[in-house]
Design a protein around this motif. Structure first.
Motif, PDB file in Angstrom:
ATOM      1  N   PHE A  16       0.371  -5.759   2.767  1.00 27.04           N
ATOM      2  CA  PHE A  16       1.264  -5.074   3.713  1.00 27.04           C
ATOM      3  C   PHE A  16       1.726  -3.744   3.140  1.00 27.04           C
ATOM      4  O   PHE A  16       1.727  -2.723   3.844  1.00 27.04           O
ATOM      5  N   THR A  17       2.110  -3.723   1.864  1.00 33.78           N
ATOM      6  CA  THR A  17       2.597  -2.477   1.280  1.00 33.78           C
ATOM      7  C   THR A  17       1.482  -1.443   1.120  1.00 33.78           C
ATOM      8  O   THR A  17       1.739  -0.237   1.178  1.00 33.78           O
ATOM      9  N   GLU A  18       0.253  -1.892   0.923  1.00 35.51           N
ATOM     10  CA  GLU A  18      -0.865  -0.947   0.843  1.00 35.51           C
ATOM     11  C   GLU A  18      -1.091  -0.247   2.175  1.00 35.51           C
ATOM     12  O   GLU A  18      -1.488   0.919   2.209  1.00 35.51           O
ATOM     13  N   ARG A  19      -0.833  -0.943   3.260  1.00 34.49           N
ATOM     14  CA  ARG A  19      -0.972  -0.335   4.589  1.00 34.49           C
ATOM     15  C   ARG A  19       0.146   0.665   4.860  1.00 34.49           C
ATOM     16  O   ARG A  19      -0.029   1.602   5.642  1.00 34.49           O
ATOM     17  N   HIS A  20       1.297   0.451   4.242  1.00 31.76           N
ATOM     18  CA  HIS A  20       2.481   1.273   4.542  1.00 31.76           C
ATOM     19  C   HIS A  20       3.102   1.776   3.239  1.00 31.76           C
ATOM     20  O   HIS A  20       4.176   1.330   2.839  1.00 31.76           O
ATOM     21  N   PRO A  21       2.451   2.702   2.561  1.00 37.36           N
ATOM     22  CA  PRO A  21       2.915   3.138   1.234  1.00 37.36           C
ATOM     23  C   PRO A  21       4.247   3.878   1.250  1.00 37.36           C
ATOM     24  O   PRO A  21       4.902   3.976   0.215  1.00 37.36           O
ATOM     25  N   ALA A  22       4.665   4.412   2.406  1.00 37.05           N
ATOM     26  CA  ALA A  22       5.927   5.143   2.473  1.00 37.05           C
ATOM     27  C   ALA A  22       7.113   4.229   2.762  1.00 37.05           C
ATOM     28  O   ALA A  22       8.256   4.691   2.803  1.00 37.05           O
ATOM     29  N   LEU A  23       6.863   2.947   2.958  1.00 35.21           N
ATOM     30  CA  LEU A  23       7.920   1.990   3.276  1.00 35.21           C
ATOM     31  C   LEU A  23       8.429   1.332   2.004  1.00 35.21           C
ATOM     32  O   LEU A  23       7.645   0.898   1.159  1.00 35.21           O
ATOM     33  N   ARG A  24       9.749   1.238   1.869  1.00 40.23           N
ATOM     34  CA  ARG A  24      10.364   0.529   0.758  1.00 40.23           C
ATOM     35  C   ARG A  24      10.944  -0.785   1.283  1.00 40.23           C
ATOM     36  O   ARG A  24      11.574  -0.811   2.336  1.00 40.23           O
ATOM     37  N   ILE A  25      10.725  -1.863   0.553  1.00 35.16           N
ATOM     38  CA  ILE A  25      11.160  -3.194   0.991  1.00 35.16           C
ATOM     39  C   ILE A  25      12.210  -3.727   0.031  1.00 35.16           C
ATOM     40  O   ILE A  25      12.037  -3.694  -1.185  1.00 35.16           O
TER      41      ILE A  25
END
Length: 296
Positions: free
Chosen positions: A114-123
């Motif tokens: 999931f994070t690879e698809r959305h690198p600008a997102l912080r969780i």
């Protein structure tokens, strides 16, 4: 980003975290700068939004009302930015509430894709076996098992995990392996969050349904503890498959009475009431639902 928008985002993070330093770090400000920006916002609004003490930062009554309205505006802006980009790119911070055991065992191992698809997102994972207050703790999406309490919050079913009885090979070698439900009362049981009710264990097979009453010798408040106790040979535990999958695959636990159906526990993504779910929260829910299907 305009100065007013910066101030609103900073105020929202201070209100949710109760800490100027933490909120400032998230948005790239020092603690003094964060405090100054929020103080200037209060002067512009004309009312105190936060109460500051040496121990905590809390919302005033006016601040609590202001926060609800501000977050609705910020969420709408995030939604507009997401739609305008048209690329599916997700940005910002996504706060996820999740039980510790499920977070460690199932969610975190799935997150790299999931994070690879959305690198600008912080969780930000809020891992707690107690259910979080979505509004007061600023949770964007909570992953919850079991029946949902009556609420105006929006929920989406993500999947379900079958309940099962499990025990260690050592325990079964010592105490004997139950061959039928009537054998269960003679065994030691571990009571956890998923476990026998006061009525007993409800089971069914080929249209035959029954309830077997058992007594628990050990009670634990988190599923991880019940699984560990079963591995240690302390008795039979009831668990969702997700809560003991690794131990079953490694042979540290084995299923007891596998032919019998003990029902299942549903997993839902729960979104805060009163505002639209963040695009990132919806995307994570969709991702988990699809990954659960592919892994089961």
């Amino acid at each position: 980003m305009t100065d007013r928008l910066v101030a609103l985002r900073l105020f929202a993070r201070v209100a949710r975290s109760g800490n100027f330093s933490r909120a400032g770090r998230e948005l790239g400000f020092s603690q003094p700068s964060a405090s100054r920006i929020v103080s200037e916002l209060e002067r512009e609004v004309g009312v105190a939004l936060l109460t500051r003490t040496t121990r905590a930062v809390t919302l005033t009554e006016a601040g609590a009302d202001y926060l609800v309205r501000v977050e609705a505006i910020l969420d709408a802006l995030d939604e507009a930015d997401h739609a305008a980009r048209g690329s599916g790119e997700l940005r910002g911070v996504l706060r996820v509430g999740v039980a510790a055991s499920f977070g460690v065992r199932e969610l975190i191992p799935r997150l790299p894709a999931f994070t690879e698809r959305h690198p600008a997102l912080r969780i930000e994972l809020l891992m707690n076996d107690q259910r979080q207050d979505l509004v007061h703790e600023g949770v964007d999406v909570a992953l919850r098992f079991g029946e949902l309490a009556d609420s105006v919050a929006t929920a989406r079913r993500l999947g379900a995990t079958p309940r099962m009885l499990v025990a260690s090979p050592a325990y079964l070698a010592r105490a004997g392996t139950p061959q039928q439900p009537d054998d269960l009362p003679a065994h030691r049981f571990i009571a956890g969050p998923v476990g026998p009710t006061s009525r007993g264990i409800a089971m069914s097979l080929d249209g035959r349904a029954l309830v077997v009453r058992v007594q628990s010798r050990l009670m634990v408040t988190v599923n991880e503890g019940a699984t560990a106790a079963a591995v240690a040979g302390l008795g039979i535990a009831m668990s969702g498959h997700w809560g003991c999958r690794a131990e079953l695959e490694a042979g540290r636990l084995q299923q007891v009475l596998p032919a019998w159906d003990l029902g299942s526990t549903e997993l839902h993504a729960v979104f805060p009431a009163g505002r639209a779910a963040k695009p990132a929260a919806r995307a994570l829910g969709e991702f988990i639902a699809l990954s659960m299907i592919s892994s089961d």
